[in-house]
Design an enzyme around this catalytic site. Structure first.
Site, short mmCIF file in Angstrom:
data_model
loop_
_atom_site.label_atom_id
_atom_site.label_comp_id
_atom_site.label_asym_id
_atom_site.label_seq_id
_atom_site.Cartn_x
_atom_site.Cartn_y
_atom_site.Cartn_z
N CYS A 255 -4.59 13.63 13.01
CA CYS A 255 -4.61 12.07 12.64
C CYS A 255 -4.28 11.45 14.16
CB CYS A 255 -3.38 12.07 12.07
SG CYS A 255 -2.71 10.20 11.75
N ARG B 107 -8.58 -0.03 4.97
CA ARG B 107 -7.87 1.03 4.24
C ARG B 107 -6.54 0.47 3.74
NH1 ARG B 107 -6.74 6.59 7.60
NH2 ARG B 107 -5.54 6.51 5.65
N ARG C 43 0.61 15.34 12.76
CA ARG C 43 1.76 14.90 11.66
C ARG C 43 1.78 16.03 10.77
NH1 ARG C 43 -0.61 9.23 9.51
NH2 ARG C 43 1.38 9.22 8.40
N PRO C 44 2.63 16.66 11.34
CA PRO C 44 3.28 18.16 10.33
C PRO C 44 3.53 17.95 9.19
CG PRO C 44 5.00 17.70 11.99
CD PRO C 44 3.78 16.63 12.12
N VAL C 45 3.70 18.91 8.12
CA VAL C 45 4.06 18.72 6.86
C VAL C 45 5.40 19.88 6.62
CG1 VAL C 45 2.02 17.76 5.74
CG2 VAL C 45 2.39 20.14 6.09
N ASP C 46 5.88 20.25 7.52
CA ASP C 46 6.76 21.28 7.41
C ASP C 46 7.88 20.80 6.60
OD1 ASP C 46 6.98 19.64 9.77
OD2 ASP C 46 8.83 20.98 10.43
N LEU C 47 8.45 19.69 6.76
CA LEU C 47 9.49 19.00 6.10
C LEU C 47 9.25 18.90 4.52
CD1 LEU C 47 10.39 16.36 8.57
CD2 LEU C 47 11.77 18.57 8.17
N ILE D 227 8.97 7.27 16.69
CA ILE D 227 8.36 7.82 15.35
C ILE D 227 7.18 8.67 15.54
CG2 ILE D 227 7.89 7.63 13.10
CD1 ILE D 227 10.04 5.41 12.95
N LYS E 60 0.81 -1.08 -0.04
CA LYS E 60 -0.14 -0.12 -0.04
C LYS E 60 0.83 1.35 0.15
CE LYS E 60 -1.40 1.73 4.07
NZ LYS E 60 -1.40 3.11 4.34
N ASN E 61 1.87 1.33 1.06
CA ASN E 61 2.75 2.47 1.14
C ASN E 61 3.83 2.94 -0.11
OD1 ASN E 61 1.25 2.89 3.45
ND2 ASN E 61 2.95 2.56 4.67
N ASP F 51 5.02 1.01 11.99
CA ASP F 51 3.66 0.23 11.33
C ASP F 51 3.53 -1.02 12.03
OD1 ASP F 51 3.20 2.61 10.40
OD2 ASP F 51 3.98 1.86 8.36
N1 EPU Z 1 7.21 14.89 10.28
C1 EPU Z 1 7.63 15.79 10.69
N2 EPU Z 1 7.42 16.88 9.58
C2 EPU Z 1 6.94 16.53 8.25
C3 EPU Z 1 6.74 15.01 8.14
C4 EPU Z 1 7.02 14.11 9.14
O1 EPU Z 1 7.93 16.42 11.90
O2 EPU Z 1 6.81 17.33 7.53
C5 EPU Z 1 7.37 13.47 11.32
C6 EPU Z 1 6.23 13.08 11.85
O3 EPU Z 1 5.31 13.59 12.52
C7 EPU Z 1 6.85 11.55 12.36
C8 EPU Z 1 8.08 11.05 11.57
O4 EPU Z 1 8.30 12.67 11.00
O5 EPU Z 1 7.09 11.81 13.50
C9 EPU Z 1 8.01 10.38 10.42
O6 EPU Z 1 6.91 10.71 9.46
P1 EPU Z 1 6.89 10.32 7.94
O7 EPU Z 1 6.68 11.63 7.37
O8 EPU Z 1 7.86 9.46 7.58
O9 EPU Z 1 5.40 9.70 7.83
P2 EPU Z 1 4.72 9.57 6.57
O10 EPU Z 1 5.68 9.64 5.32
O11 EPU Z 1 3.53 10.59 6.54
C10 EPU Z 1 4.82 6.83 6.14
C11 EPU Z 1 3.69 5.84 6.33
C12 EPU Z 1 3.12 5.75 7.53
C13 EPU Z 1 4.18 5.21 8.39
C14 EPU Z 1 5.36 6.38 8.31
C15 EPU Z 1 6.73 6.07 9.32
C16 EPU Z 1 2.80 5.91 3.79
C17 EPU Z 1 1.78 6.42 3.10
N3 EPU Z 1 2.61 6.40 5.17
O12 EPU Z 1 4.00 8.24 6.44
O13 EPU Z 1 2.53 4.61 7.21
O14 EPU Z 1 4.02 4.98 9.65
O15 EPU Z 1 5.88 6.66 6.82
O16 EPU Z 1 7.28 5.07 8.61
O17 EPU Z 1 3.85 5.57 3.71
C18 EPU Z 1 0.69 3.11 7.73
O18 EPU Z 1 0.77 2.62 6.91
O19 EPU Z 1 -0.10 2.70 8.66
C19 EPU Z 1 1.32 4.31 8.23
C20 EPU Z 1 0.70 5.27 9.05
#
Ligand code: EPU
Length: 422
Positions: A115, A401, A120-124, A331, A22-23, A309
């Site tokens: 969430c 999902r 789950r911020p998107v700043d990065l 995480i 899925k991911n 996960d």
């Molecule tokens: N984070 C920030 N800023 C950002 C983005 C992330 O601080 O802009 C933080 C997050 O809050 C978290 C860490 O960085 O603490 C890692 O988050 P990441 O961005 O890697 O998560 P993601 O890419 O949104 C994917 C998977 C998740 C999985 C995480 C971590 C997908 C669609 N989702 O999410 O999968 O938990 O990586 O491995 O690939 C799931 O499948 O159940 C699921 C939640």
């Protein structure tokens, strides 16, 4: 709304196939936006998250067909505004942002809401795209990114306070494929799903090296073309069935897995006293419940560490494993909603500050429980497999999902369960 009734106590036995990831599928589907030509993507799991992504692409103007696990996408005409109603349903919709910005020089995507597994911020994501030259504005709950003169390569460090970001790395990597010049992503996520996306993009004509390490280089190209790709096996689905087999199995075989991607999960199960054997090609594994299972400690960390996960499912397994186990989620430290539900089934778990202390009890007993997110619901299903009595798991849409036909796969392994209307 469906619920799952699990009549505990029937051992799992037999063999099933693991679905495509899925991911990995979600960003790969979004990457089709980068070309006007046809992309054919095989082994896309039939789960509601991939359906949402297909709906978002269709709403953006893509021509999408889906049959037997294959998705054909043609983005000849594409608009730059992702519809809020669809985007709000799935956080991963954010990965249309990078491709839209690269292809259209403008992207409008709503800010993801809260969430259950934590902030789950998107700043990065935004930091990375800004470094490529995008201007970022916020209006009416939307993020509006513009780069009227196109994107240009840059050096970007994507490390956040909780480590690297998977979808953030994906977004910047996708945007950089069409940028002018060289982009270097430092502190990149090294997950297998990032490698699969890079392979997909390279097959489209991108020039990406280093995916799977913490430094990715992308030499921008003028355009990308259509491609055919097969998605990697879902390591989290495989891990979930491995944990189910360790908990309630009498010999379970999983086909279409990738041994390399399952190292941390295998090591955790072996540490807890179970047996995991792979065939010589590493694409099939058999799990036997150990005669003398024991508690163990785990810390989640980015790949190749133990995945967040798989934290909830392991918590369910350890809930009935003798001894004391400590699981820390670095995480998503708030991702412990399943513990409250497991406690309702008789588990002895204390959660504090991103860490669960689990004292293994002999047996759980059935109770009506509520799924709170995808992996939490999987944990409840696992716990219910050996619990005494019938467990009713409500809000099953969470599990739909991300797990393709989980009830059918468990039925094939001999579990006694049924999906009913709530
Ligand atoms: N984070 C920030 N800023 C950002 C983005 C992330 O601080 O802009 C933080 C997050 O809050 C978290 C860490 O960085 O603490 C890692 O988050 P990441 O961005 O890697 O998560 P993601 O890419 O949104 C994917 C998977 C998740 C999985 C995480 C971590 C997908 C669609 N989702 O999410 O999968 O938990 O990586 O491995 O690939 C799931 O499948 O159940 C699921 C939640």
């Amino acid at each position: 709304m469906d619920k799952l009734l699990v009549h505990g106590g029937t051992p799992l036995q037999g063999a099933i196939n693991i679905s495509g990831s899925k991911n990995a599928s979600l960003p790969i589907l979004a990457a089709a936006i980068l070309t006007g030509e046809d992309c054919l993507i095989n082994r896309v799991p039939d789960v509601s998250d991939t359906n949402y992504m297909v709906q978002i692409l269709s709403a953006l103007g893509a021509d999408v067909e889906r049959y037997s696990g294959t998705v054909r996408i043609s983005c000849a005409e594409i608009s730059e505004e992702a519809p809020y109603d669809l985007v709000r349903r799935m956080r991963a919709s954010i990965c249309v942002m990078g491709p839209l910005l690269a292809r259209k020089r403008r992207a409008v995507v709503s800010l993801p809401g809260g969430c259950i597994i934590g902030d789950r911020p998107v700043d990065l994501h935004l930091r990375g795209l800004e470094a490529l030259g995008a201007k970022v504005e916020f209006e009416g709950g939307n993020m509006i990114l513009t780069a009227p003169d196109g994107l240009r390569g840059a050096e970007i460090d994507l490390r956040g306070t909780h480590g690297p970001t998977v979808l953030g790395t994906d977004n910047v990597m996708m945007a950089a494929t069409l940028a002018d010049g060289l982009t270097v992503i430092e502190s990149a996520a090294a997950e297998p799903e990032v490698i699969d996306l890079a392979n997909f993009l390279n097959a489209m004509g991108a020039k990406i090296t280093g995916a799977g390490t913490t430094r990715i280089e992308i030499e921008g190209v003028k355009e990308l073309h259509g491609v055919r790709h097969t998605v990697i096996p879902d390591r989290i689905e495989a891990g979930t069935f491995m944990a189910a087999a360790a908990l309630a199995g009498e010999g379970v075989t999983l086909r279409r897995v990738c041994q390399e991607h399952l190292k941390a999960i295998t090591a955790a199960l072996v540490k807890a006293g179970h047996q995991v054997q792979f065939n010589p090609t590493g694409d099939t594994c058999t799990i036997h419940r150990g005669a003398d299972p024991k508690g163990c400690d785990l810390i989640t960390s980015p790949y190749p560490g133990y995945p967040t996960d798989m934290q909830a499912q392991m918590t369910a397994l350890l809930a009935t494993t003798p001894g004391i186990s400590v699981i820390k989620d670095t995480i998503f430290p708030q991702r412990f909603m399943h513990c409250a539900e497991l406690k309702r089934m008789g588990a002895d778990i204390t959660v504090d500050n991103g860490t669960a202390v689990i004292r293994g009890v002999e047996k759980l007993s059935a109770a009506p429980v509520m799924a709170s997110d995808l992996r939490a619901s999987a944990a409840l299903v696992l716990a219910a497999l050996t619990a005494k009595g019938t467990t009713a798991i409500n809000r099953l849409y969470h599990i739909d999902r991300g797990y393709e036909h989980i009830d059918e796969k468990l039925l094939m392994l001999g579990a006694n369960l049924e999906r009913v209307k709530a």
